[in-house]
Design a protein around this motif. Structure first.
Motif, PDB file in Angstrom:
ATOM      1  N   MET A 276       0.840  -1.200   0.000  1.00  0.00           N
ATOM      2  CA  MET A 276       0.000   0.000   0.000  1.00  0.00           C
ATOM      3  C   MET A 276       0.870   1.243   0.000  1.00  0.00           C
ATOM      4  SD  MET A 276      -3.041  -1.271   2.480  1.00  0.00           S
ATOM      5  CE  MET A 276      -3.852   0.267   2.464  1.00  0.00           C
TER       6      MET A 276
ATOM      7  N   HIS B 234       0.902   4.040   1.597  1.00  0.00           N
ATOM      8  CA  HIS B 234       1.368   4.695   2.810  1.00  0.00           C
ATOM      9  C   HIS B 234       2.566   3.992   3.420  1.00  0.00           C
ATOM     10  CE1 HIS B 234      -1.246   1.540   4.454  1.00  0.00           C
ATOM     11  NE2 HIS B 234      -0.362   1.532   5.416  1.00  0.00           N
TER      12      HIS B 234
ATOM     13  N   TYR C  84       4.704   6.168   5.679  1.00  0.00           N
ATOM     14  CA  TYR C  84       3.899   6.126   6.899  1.00  0.00           C
ATOM     15  C   TYR C  84       3.715   4.713   7.442  1.00  0.00           C
ATOM     16  CZ  TYR C  84       3.185  11.044   6.447  1.00  0.00           C
ATOM     17  OH  TYR C  84       3.411  12.391   6.388  1.00  0.00           O
TER      18      TYR C  84
ATOM     19  N   CYS D 115      -5.845  10.688  10.590  1.00  0.00           N
ATOM     20  CA  CYS D 115      -5.730  11.742  11.619  1.00  0.00           C
ATOM     21  C   CYS D 115      -4.306  11.917  12.113  1.00  0.00           C
ATOM     22  CB  CYS D 115      -6.639  11.429  12.796  1.00  0.00           C
ATOM     23  SG  CYS D 115      -6.223   9.863  13.628  1.00  0.00           S
ATOM     24  N   GLY D 116      -3.434  10.905  11.848  1.00  0.00           N
ATOM     25  CA  GLY D 116      -2.061  10.990  12.322  1.00  0.00           C
ATOM     26  C   GLY D 116      -2.028  11.144  13.836  1.00  0.00           C
TER      27      GLY D 116
ATOM     28  N   ARG E 283      -2.516  16.588  14.707  1.00  0.00           N
ATOM     29  CA  ARG E 283      -2.045  17.964  14.454  1.00  0.00           C
ATOM     30  C   ARG E 283      -3.236  18.914  14.426  1.00  0.00           C
ATOM     31  NH1 ARG E 283       1.655  18.811   9.169  1.00  0.00           N
ATOM     32  NH2 ARG E 283      -0.111  17.635   8.296  1.00  0.00           N
TER      33      ARG E 283
ATOM     34  N   ALA F  45      -3.786   4.572   9.634  1.00  0.00           N
ATOM     35  CA  ALA F  45      -3.207   3.265   9.320  1.00  0.00           C
ATOM     36  C   ALA F  45      -2.009   2.948  10.206  1.00  0.00           C
ATOM     37  CB  ALA F  45      -2.777   3.249   7.856  1.00  0.00           C
ATOM     38  N   ASN F  46      -1.379   3.956  10.763  1.00  0.00           N
ATOM     39  CA  ASN F  46      -0.121   3.769  11.492  1.00  0.00           C
ATOM     40  C   ASN F  46      -0.390   3.710  13.004  1.00  0.00           C
ATOM     41  OD1 ASN F  46       2.292   4.478  12.978  1.00  0.00           O
ATOM     42  ND2 ASN F  46       3.232   4.955  11.005  1.00  0.00           N
TER      43      ASN F  46
ATOM     44  N   SER G  53      -6.778   1.582  11.272  1.00  0.00           N
ATOM     45  CA  SER G  53      -7.307   0.818  10.137  1.00  0.00           C
ATOM     46  C   SER G  53      -6.558   1.229   8.882  1.00  0.00           C
ATOM     47  CB  SER G  53      -8.805   1.074   9.948  1.00  0.00           C
ATOM     48  OG  SER G  53      -9.233   0.527   8.717  1.00  0.00           O
ATOM     49  N   GLN G  54      -6.165   0.238   8.093  1.00  0.00           N
ATOM     50  CA  GLN G  54      -5.505   0.534   6.809  1.00  0.00           C
ATOM     51  C   GLN G  54      -6.496   0.468   5.668  1.00  0.00           C
ATOM     52  OE1 GLN G  54      -2.206  -2.176   6.409  1.00  0.00           O
ATOM     53  NE2 GLN G  54      -1.155  -1.292   8.179  1.00  0.00           N
TER      54      GLN G  54
ATOM     55  N   PHE H  33      -9.822   1.722   5.628  1.00  0.00           N
ATOM     56  CA  PHE H  33     -10.955   2.643   5.745  1.00  0.00           C
ATOM     57  C   PHE H  33     -12.181   1.936   6.322  1.00  0.00           C
ATOM     58  CE2 PHE H  33      -8.278   3.929   2.136  1.00  0.00           C
ATOM     59  CZ  PHE H  33      -7.732   5.065   2.710  1.00  0.00           C
TER      60      PHE H  33
ATOM     61  N   HIS I 129      -0.777  10.713  -0.428  1.00  0.00           N
ATOM     62  CA  HIS I 129      -0.014   9.504  -0.109  1.00  0.00           C
ATOM     63  C   HIS I 129      -0.738   8.237  -0.562  1.00  0.00           C
ATOM     64  CE1 HIS I 129       2.499  12.233   2.057  1.00  0.00           C
ATOM     65  NE2 HIS I 129       1.460  12.656   2.744  1.00  0.00           N
ATOM     66  N   LEU I 130      -1.832   8.387  -1.283  1.00  0.00           N
ATOM     67  CA  LEU I 130      -2.632   7.227  -1.698  1.00  0.00           C
ATOM     68  C   LEU I 130      -2.625   7.077  -3.212  1.00  0.00           C
ATOM     69  CD1 LEU I 130      -5.855   7.705   0.518  1.00  0.00           C
ATOM     70  CD2 LEU I 130      -3.741   6.498   1.097  1.00  0.00           C
TER      71      LEU I 130
END
Ligand SMILES: C[S@@+](CC[C@H](N)C(=O)[O-])C[C@H]1O[C@@H](n2cnc3c(N)ncnc32)[C@H](O)[C@@H]1O
Length: 223
Positions: free
Chosen positions: A1, A3, A7, A56-57, A60, A79-80, A106-107, A109, A129-130
């Motif tokens: 994938m 990311h 990521y 959402c990381g 930030r 995803a991370n 979740s990777q 969605f 990034h997708l």
């Protein structure tokens, strides 16, 4: 994938304690956090709304949204796993744990897991990034959880009409984007085709003062 190029790397507990997650998601911590928060407020986000932050990381923007929204009204998915850990660290640091933000890893969605519909959905600096298939999967998944008059705001790097197989240098910021590798650019035509496939309407908002030239789109359920 896609990311997993950047990521997919997991930050250590020491990285998170030292605050390195803030640079990992692109830096400009204060500026980009505030910019996305003020943007959604101008678009009508009020404390009673439910917001889903896709990619959402480490929050930030999320720390501002959690502070603003009623308890339990902010949901974030990424995803991370280490960034979700860092997100919890940031909430503790900002004394916001009692606001009960719902955070998930979740990777794919998997957005139904929150068990609710959202008036606002945001994907800030995620589409670059997708690959296109992943953007389409994201749009389809968001459509399923979007409230009837809900809005999905997403940023992307814009390529000229018809796509552009050359790299593009974006100003301001000097970020170089590509058609076939991260960070990706997309033309409006390409984004419109993805929105059509996901049965969403799409409107280009365009420039919104992003410091690295990412443009803003809004998607809505088709009537
Ligand atoms: C540039 S960061 C932006 C994070 C956050 N939106 C912000 O403004 O700080 C991109 C984020 O997208 C996440 N991401 C990439 N692919 C994803 C996927 N398939 N599902 C969920 N999150 C993803 C990354 O892990 C990373 O946290």
């Amino acid at each position: 994938m896609a990311h997993q190029k950047g990521y997919g790397r997991q930050l250590s507990a020491a990285d998170i304690a030292d605050g390195r997650h803030r640079d990992f998601v692109g830096g400009l911590w204060e500026d980009l956090g505030r910019l996305q928060f003020e943007f959604l407020c101008l678009r009508g986000l009020s404390p009673s709304h439910h917001l889903l932050d896709v990619g959402c990381g480490c929050l930030r923007g999320g720390v501002h949204f959690v502070r603003h929204l009623e308890t339990g009204h902010y949901c974030g998915v990424d995803a991370n796993a280490s960034l979700i850990e860092a997100a919890r660290h940031e909430l503790g640091r900002a004394a916001l744990l009692e606001k009960q933000a719902q955070l998930a890893i979740s990777q794919n969605f998997d957005l139904g897991q929150f068990g609710r519909r959202f008036e606002y959905v945001l994907a800030l600096s995620v589409f670059p990034h997708l690959v296109r298939d992943e953007i389409c999967r994201c749009l389809v998944a968001v459509r399923r959880v979007l409230a009837p008059r809900g809005q999905f705001f997403a940023t992307f790097f814009e390529a000229p009409p018809g796509g552009d197989r050359q790299s593009i240098v974006h100003q301001p910021g000097g970020i170089v984007t590509y058609h076939d590798r991260d960070p990706f650019h997309q033309s409006i035509d390409q984004m419109q085709a993805l929105a059509d496939a996901a049965q969403l309407s799409m409107t280009l908002i365009g420039d919104w003062n992003h410091p690295r030239d990412q443009k803003m789109l809004v998607f809505r359920r088709q009537e």
